[in-house]
Design a protein around this motif. Structure first.
Motif, PDB file in Angstrom:
ATOM      1  N   ALA A  44     -10.337  67.292  63.442  1.00 15.31           N
ATOM      2  CA  ALA A  44     -10.785  65.906  63.301  1.00 15.31           C
ATOM      3  C   ALA A  44     -11.282  65.748  61.876  1.00 15.31           C
ATOM      4  O   ALA A  44     -12.107  66.541  61.406  1.00 15.31           O
ATOM      5  CB  ALA A  44     -11.894  65.570  64.279  1.00 15.31           C
ATOM      6  N   VAL A  45     -10.741  64.756  61.187  1.00 13.32           N
ATOM      7  CA  VAL A  45     -11.232  64.408  59.859  1.00 13.32           C
ATOM      8  C   VAL A  45     -12.012  63.110  60.016  1.00 13.32           C
ATOM      9  O   VAL A  45     -11.490  62.122  60.535  1.00 13.32           O
ATOM     10  CB  VAL A  45     -10.082  64.242  58.845  1.00 13.32           C
ATOM     11  CG1 VAL A  45     -10.616  63.762  57.501  1.00 13.32           C
ATOM     12  CG2 VAL A  45      -9.328  65.550  58.672  1.00 13.32           C
ATOM     13  N   CYS A  46     -13.265  63.145  59.586  1.00 14.75           N
ATOM     14  CA  CYS A  46     -14.126  61.970  59.608  1.00 14.75           C
ATOM     15  C   CYS A  46     -14.201  61.449  58.180  1.00 14.75           C
ATOM     16  O   CYS A  46     -14.662  62.155  57.288  1.00 14.75           O
ATOM     17  CB  CYS A  46     -15.520  62.347  60.095  1.00 14.75           C
ATOM     18  SG  CYS A  46     -15.554  63.103  61.735  1.00 14.75           S
TER      19      CYS A  46
ATOM     20  N   ALA B  75     -15.221  62.780  53.108  1.00 14.47           N
ATOM     21  CA  ALA B  75     -14.655  63.428  54.303  1.00 14.47           C
ATOM     22  C   ALA B  75     -15.583  64.502  54.847  1.00 14.47           C
ATOM     23  O   ALA B  75     -16.347  65.124  54.098  1.00 14.47           O
ATOM     24  CB  ALA B  75     -13.302  64.043  53.959  1.00 14.47           C
ATOM     25  N   LYS B  76     -15.453  64.692  56.155  1.00  9.68           N
ATOM     26  CA  LYS B  76     -16.059  65.832  56.854  1.00  9.68           C
ATOM     27  C   LYS B  76     -14.996  66.320  57.831  1.00  9.68           C
ATOM     28  O   LYS B  76     -14.353  65.511  58.500  1.00  9.68           O
ATOM     29  CB  LYS B  76     -17.339  65.420  57.565  1.00  9.68           C
ATOM     30  CG  LYS B  76     -18.415  64.994  56.560  1.00  9.68           C
ATOM     31  CD  LYS B  76     -19.693  64.545  57.199  1.00  9.68           C
ATOM     32  CE  LYS B  76     -20.674  64.127  56.101  1.00  9.68           C
ATOM     33  NZ  LYS B  76     -21.909  63.587  56.659  1.00  9.68           N
TER      34      LYS B  76
ATOM     35  N   PHE C 159      -4.167  72.741  56.006  1.00 13.94           N
ATOM     36  CA  PHE C 159      -3.518  71.462  55.755  1.00 13.94           C
ATOM     37  C   PHE C 159      -4.551  70.381  55.396  1.00 13.94           C
ATOM     38  O   PHE C 159      -4.391  69.658  54.422  1.00 13.94           O
ATOM     39  CB  PHE C 159      -2.690  70.994  56.959  1.00 13.94           C
ATOM     40  CG  PHE C 159      -2.280  69.575  56.822  1.00 13.94           C
ATOM     41  CD1 PHE C 159      -1.194  69.225  56.034  1.00 13.94           C
ATOM     42  CD2 PHE C 159      -3.025  68.557  57.413  1.00 13.94           C
ATOM     43  CE1 PHE C 159      -0.847  67.900  55.855  1.00 13.94           C
ATOM     44  CE2 PHE C 159      -2.685  67.230  57.237  1.00 13.94           C
ATOM     45  CZ  PHE C 159      -1.603  66.901  56.457  1.00 13.94           C
ATOM     46  N   ALA C 160      -5.600  70.264  56.208  1.00 12.54           N
ATOM     47  CA  ALA C 160      -6.608  69.218  55.979  1.00 12.54           C
ATOM     48  C   ALA C 160      -7.264  69.382  54.610  1.00 12.54           C
ATOM     49  O   ALA C 160      -7.418  68.401  53.863  1.00 12.54           O
ATOM     50  CB  ALA C 160      -7.660  69.241  57.085  1.00 12.54           C
ATOM     51  N   ARG C 161      -7.639  70.609  54.268  1.00 13.56           N
ATOM     52  CA  ARG C 161      -8.255  70.858  52.952  1.00 13.56           C
ATOM     53  C   ARG C 161      -7.320  70.446  51.814  1.00 13.56           C
ATOM     54  O   ARG C 161      -7.735  69.788  50.865  1.00 13.56           O
ATOM     55  CB  ARG C 161      -8.585  72.338  52.807  1.00 13.56           C
ATOM     56  CG  ARG C 161      -9.733  72.816  53.625  1.00 13.56           C
ATOM     57  CD  ARG C 161      -9.911  74.307  53.414  1.00 13.56           C
ATOM     58  NE  ARG C 161     -10.939  74.850  54.274  1.00 13.56           N
ATOM     59  CZ  ARG C 161     -10.943  76.093  54.721  1.00 13.56           C
ATOM     60  NH1 ARG C 161      -9.967  76.930  54.385  1.00 13.56           N
ATOM     61  NH2 ARG C 161     -11.918  76.519  55.502  1.00 13.56           N
ATOM     62  N   GLN C 162      -6.050  70.872  51.909  1.00 13.76           N
ATOM     63  CA  GLN C 162      -5.092  70.580  50.843  1.00 13.76           C
ATOM     64  C   GLN C 162      -4.814  69.088  50.741  1.00 13.76           C
ATOM     65  O   GLN C 162      -4.736  68.541  49.650  1.00 13.76           O
ATOM     66  CB  GLN C 162      -3.784  71.349  51.069  1.00 13.76           C
ATOM     67  CG  GLN C 162      -2.821  71.262  49.894  1.00 13.76           C
ATOM     68  CD  GLN C 162      -3.409  71.871  48.631  1.00 13.76           C
ATOM     69  OE1 GLN C 162      -3.822  73.021  48.620  1.00 13.76           O
ATOM     70  NE2 GLN C 162      -3.452  71.090  47.545  1.00 13.76           N
ATOM     71  N   PHE C 163      -4.679  68.417  51.887  1.00 15.44           N
ATOM     72  CA  PHE C 163      -4.404  66.981  51.884  1.00 15.44           C
ATOM     73  C   PHE C 163      -5.544  66.230  51.187  1.00 15.44           C
ATOM     74  O   PHE C 163      -5.306  65.371  50.340  1.00 15.44           O
ATOM     75  CB  PHE C 163      -4.219  66.461  53.309  1.00 15.44           C
ATOM     76  CG  PHE C 163      -3.691  65.058  53.361  1.00 15.44           C
ATOM     77  CD1 PHE C 163      -2.345  64.822  53.550  1.00 15.44           C
ATOM     78  CD2 PHE C 163      -4.532  63.959  53.210  1.00 15.44           C
ATOM     79  CE1 PHE C 163      -1.840  63.535  53.583  1.00 15.44           C
ATOM     80  CE2 PHE C 163      -4.044  62.666  53.239  1.00 15.44           C
ATOM     81  CZ  PHE C 163      -2.694  62.455  53.435  1.00 15.44           C
ATOM     82  N   LEU C 164      -6.780  66.549  51.558  1.00  7.59           N
ATOM     83  CA  LEU C 164      -7.927  65.880  50.939  1.00  7.59           C
ATOM     84  C   LEU C 164      -7.997  66.163  49.439  1.00  7.59           C
ATOM     85  O   LEU C 164      -8.266  65.265  48.639  1.00  7.59           O
ATOM     86  CB  LEU C 164      -9.224  66.299  51.633  1.00  7.59           C
ATOM     87  CG  LEU C 164      -9.376  65.801  53.070  1.00  7.59           C
ATOM     88  CD1 LEU C 164     -10.537  66.505  53.757  1.00  7.59           C
ATOM     89  CD2 LEU C 164      -9.549  64.289  53.107  1.00  7.59           C
ATOM     90  N   ALA C 165      -7.739  67.400  49.058  1.00  8.18           N
ATOM     91  CA  ALA C 165      -7.744  67.750  47.630  1.00  8.18           C
ATOM     92  C   ALA C 165      -6.665  66.980  46.884  1.00  8.18           C
ATOM     93  O   ALA C 165      -6.916  66.427  45.801  1.00  8.18           O
ATOM     94  CB  ALA C 165      -7.540  69.257  47.460  1.00  8.18           C
ATOM     95  N   ASP C 166      -5.454  66.915  47.462  1.00 11.59           N
ATOM     96  CA  ASP C 166      -4.356  66.186  46.824  1.00 11.59           C
ATOM     97  C   ASP C 166      -4.669  64.701  46.676  1.00 11.59           C
ATOM     98  O   ASP C 166      -4.232  64.057  45.727  1.00 11.59           O
ATOM     99  CB  ASP C 166      -3.053  66.345  47.618  1.00 11.59           C
ATOM    100  CG  ASP C 166      -2.491  67.757  47.556  1.00 11.59           C
ATOM    101  OD1 ASP C 166      -2.952  68.568  46.717  1.00 11.59           O
ATOM    102  OD2 ASP C 166      -1.595  68.063  48.375  1.00 11.59           O
ATOM    103  N   GLU C 167      -5.410  64.139  47.621  1.00  9.71           N
ATOM    104  CA  GLU C 167      -5.759  62.718  47.597  1.00  9.71           C
ATOM    105  C   GLU C 167      -7.028  62.443  46.785  1.00  9.71           C
ATOM    106  O   GLU C 167      -7.414  61.282  46.622  1.00  9.71           O
ATOM    107  CB  GLU C 167      -5.937  62.189  49.026  1.00  9.71           C
ATOM    108  CG  GLU C 167      -4.666  62.180  49.842  1.00  9.71           C
ATOM    109  CD  GLU C 167      -3.622  61.209  49.305  1.00  9.71           C
ATOM    110  OE1 GLU C 167      -3.991  60.080  48.921  1.00  9.71           O
ATOM    111  OE2 GLU C 167      -2.434  61.585  49.270  1.00  9.71           O
TER     112      GLU C 167
END
Length: 177
Positions: A35-37, A90-91, A112-120
């Motif tokens: 879950a990404v908040c 994000a959390k 995946f979640a870490r990389q997606f947030l970093a890319d964005e």
């Protein structure tokens, strides 16, 4: 003393929810899922997704149960409702290894979640991922506040009922047939 009413909104697997209601509390239970908040506390809006797998190529990947699509829907939904991309925070929660003998899907989801947030370019202010316990998450979308409860593996175990000792025979007061 004043009590604020809470409106619990359950975010199920393969779904996402956005709210600017100060009484809303988004909640979910996670194992290997993530879950990404996301929130823009200045605007008072936020949302949560709950995805099962990182991504999938082709048209089948356009399903909210995949992280790539779930993240796009959540971010774009927040922006459409007035969030400012530069203020998004994000959390990230979940990504546990729930079944030891199987592939570590939780770890793949977390990466995946870490990389997606970093890319964005969206900062991740808090993360609780991995391990072998399930998590219950409560997220206040207007403030970005999150509470987590780790669910012990014993809580999921169902004990068989204990046998009830037979009652001593009663004199012929009642006959059941």
């Amino acid at each position: 003393m004043t009590f604020q009413r809470e409106k619990l909104v359950n975010v199920i697997q393969g779904d996402y929810t956005i709210s600017e209601d100060p009484e809303a509390v988004l909640t979910t239970v996670l194992g290997s899922c993530i879950a990404v908040c996301l929130s823009d506390p200045q605007r008072g809006i936020g949302g949560m997704n709950h995805f099962l797998l990182p991504n999938r190529d082709g048209a089948e990947g356009e399903n909210v149960r995949y992280g790539a699509y779930a993240m796009e829907l959540l971010i774009n939904g927040l922006l459409k409702q007035g969030a400012d991309r530069s203020r998004l925070q994000a959390k990230v929660f979940g990504g546990g290894k729930m079944i030891g003998s199987l592939q570590d899907i939780g770890n793949s989801n977390t990466k995946f979640a870490r990389q997606f947030l970093a890319d964005e370019g969206i900062p991740c202010l808090a993360e609780s991922t991995g391990g072998t316990q399930a998590r219950r998450i409560r997220f206040w979308p207007t403030t970005g506040k999150v509470k987590q409860l780790l669910v012990s593996s014993d809580a999921a175990r169902v004990e068989p009922p204990k046998p009830v000792p037979a009652a001593p025979p009663v004199a012929d007061d009642i006959t059941l047939f």
